[in-house]
Design an enzyme around this catalytic site. Structure first.
Site, PDB file in Angstrom:
ATOM      1  N   LYS A  38      41.070-138.165 -70.123  1.00 45.51           N
ATOM      2  CA  LYS A  38      41.107-139.577 -70.554  1.00 45.51           C
ATOM      3  C   LYS A  38      39.737-140.074 -71.007  1.00 45.51           C
ATOM      4  O   LYS A  38      39.625-141.045 -71.750  1.00 45.51           O
ATOM      5  CB  LYS A  38      41.587-140.457 -69.400  1.00 45.51           C
ATOM      6  CG  LYS A  38      42.965-140.091 -68.895  1.00 45.51           C
ATOM      7  CD  LYS A  38      44.026-141.034 -69.412  1.00 45.51           C
ATOM      8  CE  LYS A  38      45.404-140.582 -68.942  1.00 45.51           C
ATOM      9  NZ  LYS A  38      46.477-141.451 -69.388  1.00 45.51           N
TER      10      LYS A  38
ATOM     11  N   SER B 159      46.026-148.103 -63.088  1.00 47.41           N
ATOM     12  CA  SER B 159      45.539-147.788 -61.741  1.00 47.41           C
ATOM     13  C   SER B 159      45.239-146.301 -61.662  1.00 47.41           C
ATOM     14  O   SER B 159      45.010-145.753 -60.599  1.00 47.41           O
ATOM     15  CB  SER B 159      46.566-148.195 -60.689  1.00 47.41           C
ATOM     16  OG  SER B 159      47.812-147.615 -60.982  1.00 47.41           O
TER      17      SER B 159
END
Lengths: 311, 311
Positions: A50, A75
């Protein structure tokens, strides 16, 4: 998103990411009857691919946008990735997270310099809170997977893999929000040599599989999978890429995911998330199709709670 | 064992071993207040540094000795290392193991082509059985740690580390039978630049620490440690090297070992044995001594039972 954009993206983010290693295992190859190349994004900065998309998205902002910061709601790994990328680039990152999220994830975001905004645990509350920050600070919202710059960034892991092993026949990526598999499919398209892209997905959250069947973006009614990174759904930016360039999405059971995860830990000696093991599990599921092929496996990340392992 | 012997040994075994990667972690460095370089022998063939010494010992045999095979008694990594090295070199390996040893270890030896000989669980039974095989087959007994060729082989991991990072101030290795730390000390002596060697040992099996104090080889009366690779004692071949070239042996508690093991898994994203974590634990134990130093940590291996983790 053409070939040059992907090349430019990769050059742009190189100072902020690792070119992660590719591992092999004779024993897993024997078990699978194929030649597997594991692209280890668990060794990426903050522990997941990511970082690539987050860095690219922030770097594409104007100077004024950078001054006003970025915001996302997550989250998971993207919250940490956006925080660390923003910190590396001197930009503020507002992270909207349910107050019910594990303390360790909140601490991780703060540790990477993110500004934590807690809210109720519903999607509506998260979106509302994100919008409030956009309006209040002029911050730019960056979606974890349904954003062209993010998709391009995530594709660079596969690009690196193909640069090292240009003759790979298949690249397999886990499918959650769709950013990784869409980006990988673009890299396969531009840099592969007769290569094809496959997605791996748990039966328990098979929204992408069903989306390819129905031709429209489907959602999950339950999210009962150990692969906690794959509970999200596709978006209008990545779905068309997946429709056009992903050959097939292969579904696997929870038991198959855990078995593959254990195999990766025991044989490659690396710590990976359950989501990463989904890609290897598909190899055993489609043994005949992949027999004797050269197969790239994207190990998506390594952020896992060691106190809650499935074995 | 002079410098040239160590160089020759390394050249000899190169085709049979991996030059394993060296990992770093900004976060662990911050926590330790030092610059740490983790030499990852968990990525070595069969999952531990023992492959190096085993390969070297077999390659030093005469053709006639090779025809008659090798024998050792071990229920740990050396059993697998000798089996795999022997298989790679077309030599028979007889492995004497207590019948009470875990089935998974017996299977591993057989998987690498070793010939398993089961016996009673006492040292006397193991030695007797080994001697029987020496007499019956003319096989050469190879000790897991108290053998010059084995010591030289184990030292090549540290040699590779120093070739990559010649300015390391300290190399820390866990101490079990003493082969790894003795070999490392030789590499530090011949290839280091003002570098020193430190040994790490659990308080629960601190025979090497006590041996350095008393000047003679001490034994352990209890072996109540999670670091199952470190329960053995020093021998007359490696002890003099350790006495002369190891600066200090630092002892750590079981709790410190587990904390360091968890840190390695969580931050480096690698699977390592508890024995490997002993070396990192010593860094936190001697924070002042190692402050701001460049410290090489030998991650000795990654063969661990995932069903019995301490966290």
């Amino acid at each position: 998103m053409d070939k040059q954009e992907l090349i430019d993206c990769h050059e742009r983010i190189k100072p902020f990411i690792h070119n992660t290693p590719v591992l092999i295992s004779r024993l897993i190859d024997e078990m699978a009857g194929a030649h597997l190349f594991f692209k280890c994004e668990n060794f990426q900065r903050m522990g997941a691919f990511k970082m690539r998309g987050a860095a690219n998205a922030i770097m594409q902002l104007t100077d004024e946008q950078k001054r006003n910061g970025v915001v996302t709601h997550s989250s998971g790994n993207f919250a940490q990735a956006l925080s660390l990328s923003a910190q590396s680039l001197g930009v503020k990152a507002y992270i909207v997270m349910p107050s019910s999220a594990p303390q360790v994830k909140k601490e991780a975001v703060k540790g990477y310099g993110g500004i934590l905004i807690e809210c109720e645990s519903t999607l509506a509350a998260r979106e509302h809170e994100s919008e409030r920050i956009v309006n209040k600070h002029g911050a730019t919202f960056i979606h974890p997977s349904n954003n062209d710059h993010v998709i391009l960034g995530q594709g660079t892991a596969c690009k690196e893999l193909l640069e090292l092993h240009p003759d790979i026949d298949y690249v397999i990526a886990p499918v959650g929000g769709g950013g990784l598999v869409a980006g990988s499919a673009l890299s396969v398209l531009y840099f592969g040599n007769h290569c094809k892209t496959i997605g791996g997905e748990p039966f328990e959250v098979d929204d992408a599989y069903r989306s390819l069947q129905s031709g429209k973006i489907e959602t999950n009614t339950t999210t009962n999978t150990i692969a906690d990174g794959l509970k999200t759904q596709l978006g209008d930016r990545n779905f068309p890429i997946i429709q056009k360039h992903v050959e097939e999405i292969i579904r696997v059971t929870e038991e198959e995911i855990v078995l593959s995860m254990r195999l990766i830990w025991e044989r490659l000696k690396i710590v990976c998330e359950p989501s990463s093991a989904v890609a290897l599990a598909t190899v055993f599921k489609r043994r005949e199709k992949l027999s004797n092929k050269k197969v790239g496996i994207i190990i998506s990340g390594g952020n896992v709670d060691l106190g809650r392992l499935p074995f």
